[in-house]
Motif scaffolding. Structure first.
Motif, PDB file in Angstrom:
ATOM      1  N   ARG A 160      -0.188 -27.348 -23.000  1.00  0.00           N
ATOM      2  CA  ARG A 160      -1.584 -27.045 -23.291  1.00  0.00           C
ATOM      3  C   ARG A 160      -2.182 -28.164 -24.133  1.00  0.00           C
ATOM      4  O   ARG A 160      -1.592 -28.604 -25.117  1.00  0.00           O
ATOM      5  CB  ARG A 160      -1.662 -25.717 -24.061  1.00  0.00           C
ATOM      6  N   ASN A 161      -3.342 -28.648 -23.736  1.00  0.00           N
ATOM      7  CA  ASN A 161      -4.017 -29.714 -24.485  1.00  0.00           C
ATOM      8  C   ASN A 161      -4.523 -29.149 -25.812  1.00  0.00           C
ATOM      9  O   ASN A 161      -5.378 -28.271 -25.830  1.00  0.00           O
ATOM     10  CB  ASN A 161      -5.175 -30.263 -23.652  1.00  0.00           C
ATOM     11  N   PRO A 162      -4.008 -29.625 -26.956  1.00  0.00           N
ATOM     12  CA  PRO A 162      -4.454 -29.053 -28.237  1.00  0.00           C
ATOM     13  C   PRO A 162      -5.905 -29.354 -28.562  1.00  0.00           C
ATOM     14  O   PRO A 162      -6.492 -28.675 -29.404  1.00  0.00           O
ATOM     15  CB  PRO A 162      -3.506 -29.708 -29.252  1.00  0.00           C
ATOM     16  N   LEU A 163      -6.497 -30.349 -27.905  1.00  0.00           N
ATOM     17  CA  LEU A 163      -7.894 -30.703 -28.161  1.00  0.00           C
ATOM     18  C   LEU A 163      -8.771 -30.388 -26.951  1.00  0.00           C
ATOM     19  O   LEU A 163      -9.794 -31.059 -26.734  1.00  0.00           O
ATOM     20  CB  LEU A 163      -8.004 -32.194 -28.506  1.00  0.00           C
ATOM     21  N   ASN A 164      -8.400 -29.369 -26.181  1.00  0.00           N
ATOM     22  CA  ASN A 164      -9.158 -29.077 -24.966  1.00  0.00           C
ATOM     23  C   ASN A 164     -10.591 -28.663 -25.288  1.00  0.00           C
ATOM     24  O   ASN A 164     -10.877 -28.040 -26.317  1.00  0.00           O
ATOM     25  CB  ASN A 164      -8.457 -27.980 -24.152  1.00  0.00           C
ATOM     26  N   MET A 222      -6.969 -25.075 -13.969  1.00  0.00           N
ATOM     27  CA  MET A 222      -7.558 -23.787 -14.329  1.00  0.00           C
ATOM     28  C   MET A 222      -6.592 -22.631 -14.080  1.00  0.00           C
ATOM     29  O   MET A 222      -6.602 -21.633 -14.814  1.00  0.00           O
ATOM     30  CB  MET A 222      -8.860 -23.577 -13.539  1.00  0.00           C
ATOM     31  N   ASN A 223      -5.761 -22.763 -13.055  1.00  0.00           N
ATOM     32  CA  ASN A 223      -4.764 -21.727 -12.801  1.00  0.00           C
ATOM     33  C   ASN A 223      -3.733 -21.668 -13.935  1.00  0.00           C
ATOM     34  O   ASN A 223      -3.304 -20.574 -14.352  1.00  0.00           O
ATOM     35  CB  ASN A 223      -4.068 -22.003 -11.471  1.00  0.00           C
ATOM     36  N   LEU A 224      -3.347 -22.824 -14.467  1.00  0.00           N
ATOM     37  CA  LEU A 224      -2.448 -22.842 -15.619  1.00  0.00           C
ATOM     38  C   LEU A 224      -3.104 -22.200 -16.844  1.00  0.00           C
ATOM     39  O   LEU A 224      -2.440 -21.487 -17.611  1.00  0.00           O
ATOM     40  CB  LEU A 224      -2.034 -24.273 -15.939  1.00  0.00           C
ATOM     41  N   SER A 225      -4.396 -22.430 -17.020  1.00  0.00           N
ATOM     42  CA  SER A 225      -5.104 -21.806 -18.145  1.00  0.00           C
ATOM     43  C   SER A 225      -5.139 -20.290 -17.989  1.00  0.00           C
ATOM     44  O   SER A 225      -4.988 -19.551 -18.974  1.00  0.00           O
ATOM     45  CB  SER A 225      -6.528 -22.360 -18.238  1.00  0.00           C
ATOM     46  N   SER A 270       4.238 -23.219 -33.606  1.00  0.00           N
ATOM     47  CA  SER A 270       4.028 -24.635 -33.304  1.00  0.00           C
ATOM     48  C   SER A 270       3.602 -24.868 -31.863  1.00  0.00           C
ATOM     49  O   SER A 270       3.358 -26.008 -31.473  1.00  0.00           O
ATOM     50  CB  SER A 270       5.323 -25.415 -33.570  1.00  0.00           C
ATOM     51  N   MET A 271       3.519 -23.789 -31.061  1.00  0.00           N
ATOM     52  CA  MET A 271       3.163 -23.947 -29.654  1.00  0.00           C
ATOM     53  C   MET A 271       1.727 -24.438 -29.477  1.00  0.00           C
ATOM     54  O   MET A 271       1.386 -25.048 -28.466  1.00  0.00           O
ATOM     55  CB  MET A 271       3.346 -22.619 -28.914  1.00  0.00           C
ATOM     56  N   PHE A 272       0.866 -24.174 -30.486  1.00  0.00           N
ATOM     57  CA  PHE A 272      -0.523 -24.594 -30.382  1.00  0.00           C
ATOM     58  C   PHE A 272      -0.727 -26.044 -30.820  1.00  0.00           C
ATOM     59  O   PHE A 272      -1.810 -26.594 -30.634  1.00  0.00           O
ATOM     60  CB  PHE A 272      -1.412 -23.677 -31.227  1.00  0.00           C
TER      61      PHE A 272
END
Length: 543
Positions: free
Chosen positions: A125-129, A153-156, A295-297
């Motif tokens: 996941r992009n931390p700065l999305n 988008m499917n991953l989101s 820490s996942m975020f």
């Protein structure tokens, strides 16, 4: 037999043996003379055409070998002959690879298993999305292009279902509606479901969906996230008290924790985008203290970017000291921020001409090594930082060491590199030296594992290839002499074969080529003779 008869018989046997030996030697010498005479006769009967054909054939074979070497080098980045000699001939001859220590055989199994484990490309996941409604959709309205791919988008959607739902959602009507909403593909259907859930009760996940997708400005998204924070905190307090009453309540508490952390992180990002950077830094620090295990975020990457905006380099170094550890996963943000801090100490006075004369100082060497380390981890970043390639909006998911991560890093950190005087100049002068340190990056790494081959395929799924050319690992440039030698050998072989088959025609072509080649020289000589006096020209020719 008597003793005299036995002696006579032994002498006869010895004479017969010596006779046979002499005859054998004579036959051997005779055969040698015959073979030598035959070979000399064969060589004397050879015509010049045979030597021309022999030269042409050898040139053709050499040219084909060089062309195959060129093709293999361009495709795999290494020499076929060198690879065969190192991999197969050296073990047969009993050689040992000098580049590896003598005790490396004990860890070959572990290294192979680690290489297999890291060869699989994991999407993060992009931390700065960015925000879909306030940023991605605005880009679509202006340009008519879709910045996000269906795969992204499917991953989101899968992330939302993992973080914001649990098995007990059917017990609360609003959560049951949102559980279906996160699975909807149509954005309008998701937004309508979120409004329907809010009509029943204050639902934190419904506010999150509206802030992400319906809000058209950052200020509107921040307002919705603040409402989500109130609802999320109340749910978190209730589930915190009941988390030890069973697995069902434990799952609810885990879900409410994820929702609360997500809301606070997005609120901090809203403050950063609206210019309240110090407030954003405080919110991120409080969040990391309150939930140190989540820490996942990757909240520390958001913190690093905000601290760089404040030019608080001491705090940036403190964060790097904690997270740039060998036991923690690396990222482009970690590696390139460390390189930026070391480049900042020497970049304002760095000059490539002066460095080539006097050599690199210790601080400059540390900065160059940090840049090489960062480039080895992700070689796609420098082209975006040096503006050799155009940027696009970063995706919602990134692939570490891939083009998607490079875009996400450069999109937010290019301004920080520009702010440090001379940092981009130092990067421009040194980043390509990394590939001389790693001659075969797909087979052997230096500070990291070998570069994964699967990044290009995954990046093509994450990035909009309609208007963006996906960056691949920079291939090693082929030396000019290989191309020149291959072309020269092939050309010589072709001329030799044509001369052997059509000697008269090739002679005519050779005369025509030479006459055409020397025609300008003859023309100049005629002009000179017509201009200069004959007596002067006579004296010059005599000299």
């Amino acid at each position: 037999f008597t003793s005299e008869q036995q002696g006579s018989l032994g002498n006869a046997k010895r004479c017969m043996w010596m006779t046979c030996l002499c005859v054998n030697r004579a036959l051997t010498c005779l055969s040698t003379l015959c073979v030598s005479s035959t070979v000399s006769m064969f060589l004397n009967t050879l015509t010049p055409k045979f030597y021309v054909a022999l030269t042409g054939t050898s040139s053709l074979i050499s040219g084909l070998i060089l062309i195959f070497e060129w093709w293999y080098f361009r495709k795999y980045g290494t020499s076929f002959i060198e690879q065969v000699s190192v991999s197969h001939l050296r073990p047969l001859l009993g050689g040992v690879d000098s580049s590896s220590p003598s005790n490396s055989n004990t860890s070959n199994g572990e290294a192979d298993s680690n290489r297999q484990s890291v060869s699989e490309c994991k999407v993060w996941r992009n931390p700065l999305n960015l925000f879909r409604g306030a940023e991605y959709n605005r880009y679509t309205w202006v340009t008519g292009r879709e910045p996000l791919t269906y795969y992204d988008m499917n991953l989101s959607a899968q992330d939302h279902q993992t973080f914001f739902t649990c098995d007990s959602d059917h017990l609360r009507p609003a959560d049951a509606i949102m559980q279906k909403a996160w699975r909807e593909r149509n954005p309008q259907a998701r937004i309508s479901a979120a409004h329907e859930a809010l009509e029943l009760e204050d639902c934190a996940t419904a506010y999150i969906l509206l802030a992400e997708e319906e809000a058209t400005t950052i200020m509107e998204a921040e307002r919705l996230f603040k409402q989500a924070l109130k609802a999320g905190e109340s749910c978190y307090r209730r589930s915190q008290q009941l988390q030890h009453h069973g697995t069902q309540y434990e799952a609810q508490h885990r879900r409410d924790t994820n929702v609360l952390v997500y809301i606070k992180r997005r609120l901090a990002m809203c403050s950063r985008k609206l210019g309240r950077t110090r407030e954003a830094v405080k919110m991120m620090r409080d969040l990391m203290k309150e939930f140190p295990l989540l820490s996942m975020f990757n909240i520390h990457e958001n913190l690093l970017e905000s601290l760089l905006e404040l030019q608080n380099y001491a705090d940036v170094q403190a964060v790097l000291a904690k997270y740039d550890d060998i036991s923690l996963p690396k990222s482009a943000t970690i590696c390139y921020t460390a390189a930026l801090l070391k480049a900042r100490a020497v970049s304002d006075k760095f000059s490539p001409e002066a460095a080539s004369r006097r050599g690199l100082s210790t601080a400059e060497m540390n900065a160059v090594e940090a840049i090489h380390r960062a480039v080895e981890f992700n070689p796609h970043v420098p082209k975006y930082l040096l503006e050799m390639k155009s940027l696009i909006l970063p995706p919602e998911h990134i692939l570490k060491r891939g083009d998607s991560e490079a875009i996400a890093y450069a999109f937010f950190h290019l301004q920080h590199w520009k702010r440090v005087e001379g940092a981009l100049n130092l990067l421009h002068c040194t980043w390509e030296g990394t590939f001389r340190m790693i001659p075969y990056p797909l087979e052997k790494g230096h500070l990291f594992y070998p570069y994964p081959i699967c990044t290009e395929t995954a990046d093509r799924e994450l990035l909009p290839t309609v208007f963006h050319e996906v960056s691949v690992y920079p291939k090693k440039e082929l030396p000019f002499f290989i191309l020149f030698t291959a072309g020269l050998c092939s050309f010589t072989a072709m001329l030799a074969l044509l001369t052997h088959q059509f000697p008269e025609l090739m002679g005519v072509f050779a005369k025509a080529f030479l006459s055409t080649l020397f025609a300008p020289l003859n023309f100049i000589m005629e002009k000179v003779e017509s201009i200069l006096p004959s007596s002067l020209w006579h004296q010059l020719t005599r000299i």
